[in-house]
Scaffold this active site. Structure first.
Site, PDB file in Angstrom:
ATOM      1  N   ASP A 145      45.163 -36.109 -27.600  1.00  0.00           N
ATOM      2  CA  ASP A 145      45.913 -36.555 -26.421  1.00  0.00           C
ATOM      3  C   ASP A 145      46.682 -37.815 -26.833  1.00  0.00           C
ATOM      4  OD1 ASP A 145      44.036 -38.558 -26.503  1.00  0.00           O
ATOM      5  OD2 ASP A 145      43.341 -38.309 -24.440  1.00  0.00           O
ATOM      6  N   CYS A 148      40.649 -38.024 -29.288  1.00  0.00           N
ATOM      7  CA  CYS A 148      41.020 -38.657 -28.027  1.00  0.00           C
ATOM      8  C   CYS A 148      40.450 -40.069 -28.077  1.00  0.00           C
ATOM      9  CB  CYS A 148      40.562 -37.851 -26.813  1.00  0.00           C
ATOM     10  SG  CYS A 148      38.782 -37.713 -26.562  1.00  0.00           S
ATOM     11  N   HIS A 153      23.338 -30.818 -40.846  1.00  0.00           N
ATOM     12  CA  HIS A 153      22.320 -30.359 -39.893  1.00  0.00           C
ATOM     13  C   HIS A 153      22.877 -29.459 -38.799  1.00  0.00           C
ATOM     14  CE1 HIS A 153      19.201 -33.777 -40.779  1.00  0.00           C
ATOM     15  NE2 HIS A 153      19.662 -33.204 -41.863  1.00  0.00           N
ATOM     16  N   HIS A 202      17.712 -25.680 -40.386  1.00  0.00           N
ATOM     17  CA  HIS A 202      18.834 -26.017 -39.504  1.00  0.00           C
ATOM     18  C   HIS A 202      19.563 -24.766 -39.027  1.00  0.00           C
ATOM     19  CE1 HIS A 202      18.067 -30.162 -40.277  1.00  0.00           C
ATOM     20  NE2 HIS A 202      18.135 -29.961 -41.575  1.00  0.00           N
ATOM     21  N   THR A 253      37.712 -41.702 -26.748  1.00  0.00           N
ATOM     22  CA  THR A 253      36.278 -41.798 -27.069  1.00  0.00           C
ATOM     23  C   THR A 253      35.768 -40.603 -27.864  1.00  0.00           C
ATOM     24  OG1 THR A 253      35.730 -40.623 -25.042  1.00  0.00           O
ATOM     25  CG2 THR A 253      35.759 -43.045 -24.923  1.00  0.00           C
TER      26      THR A 253
HETATM   27  C1  RB5 Z   1      42.524 -41.322 -22.070  1.00  0.00           C
HETATM   28  O1  RB5 Z   1      42.749 -42.543 -21.464  1.00  0.00           O
HETATM   29  C2  RB5 Z   1      41.048 -41.133 -22.371  1.00  0.00           C
HETATM   30  O2  RB5 Z   1      40.344 -40.958 -21.194  1.00  0.00           O
HETATM   31  C3  RB5 Z   1      40.846 -39.955 -23.308  1.00  0.00           C
HETATM   32  O3  RB5 Z   1      41.547 -40.163 -24.475  1.00  0.00           O
HETATM   33  C4  RB5 Z   1      39.423 -39.677 -23.758  1.00  0.00           C
HETATM   34  O4  RB5 Z   1      38.787 -40.835 -24.204  1.00  0.00           O
HETATM   35  C5  RB5 Z   1      38.607 -38.892 -22.811  1.00  0.00           C
HETATM   36  O5  RB5 Z   1      37.467 -38.534 -23.074  1.00  0.00           O
END
Ligand code: RB5
Length: 149
Positions: free
Chosen positions: A10, A67, A100, A135, A69
């Protein structure tokens, strides 16, 4: 034959995704860049679905998602059969995700790793084999929701 590796992000992962795509190409992979194509705000599922579908269907053996996180991309990708998407924020996590968990999608938390670290995470994930053995049994149990205790 050159392995084709799809990669997608994203807006939060866009900049690092472009760098990792270039790195994959430099390593000799046939990179399929599924977007996004700018830092304009987007919805991560729109990019995770097409990539996860390719891995789930066997059109691609493995893929890379980014993305902010790593969480939204992994939630989405892991809804697909046979997809094991692992968020890895260190090379050690990437190594264990392969050894694993036989992770076939690498998810990089772009807002929490440096470019250098992301490159090491990617290379570790690319080059580490699955350990199999005990595993294998555990990985097979992941999708057996009907028979779960
Ligand atoms: C975008 O702001 C953020 O929410 C997205 O990149 C991601 O971290 C979502 O899980």
């Amino acid at each position: 034959m050159t392995e084709r590796i799809p990669i997608a992000s994203d807006h939060a992962g866009f900049e690092l995704k472009e760098k990792l795509a270039a790195h994959l190409a430099a390593l000799g992979y046939d990179v399929e860049n599924l977007g996004t194509s700018s830092e304009a705000s987007t919805d991560y599922p729109d990019y995770a679905h097409p990539l996860a579908r390719e891995v789930s269907d066997g059109q691609a053996r493995r893929g890379v998602l980014l993305c902010g996180t790593g969480l939204g991309m992994s939630y989405t990708a892991n809804r697909y059969p046979h997809v094991r998407a692992a968020v890895a924020w260190t090379p050690e996590i990437a190594e264990l995700a392969r050894r694993h968990n036989d992770a076939n999608v690498l998810v990089v938390p772009a807002r929490f790793v440096s470019e250098e670290s992301a490159r090491q995470i990617l290379e570790t994930w690319l080059n580490t084999p699955f350990d199999g053995g005990r595993h294998e049994r555990r990985v097979e149990k992941i999708e057996r929701t009907e028979e779960a205790p």
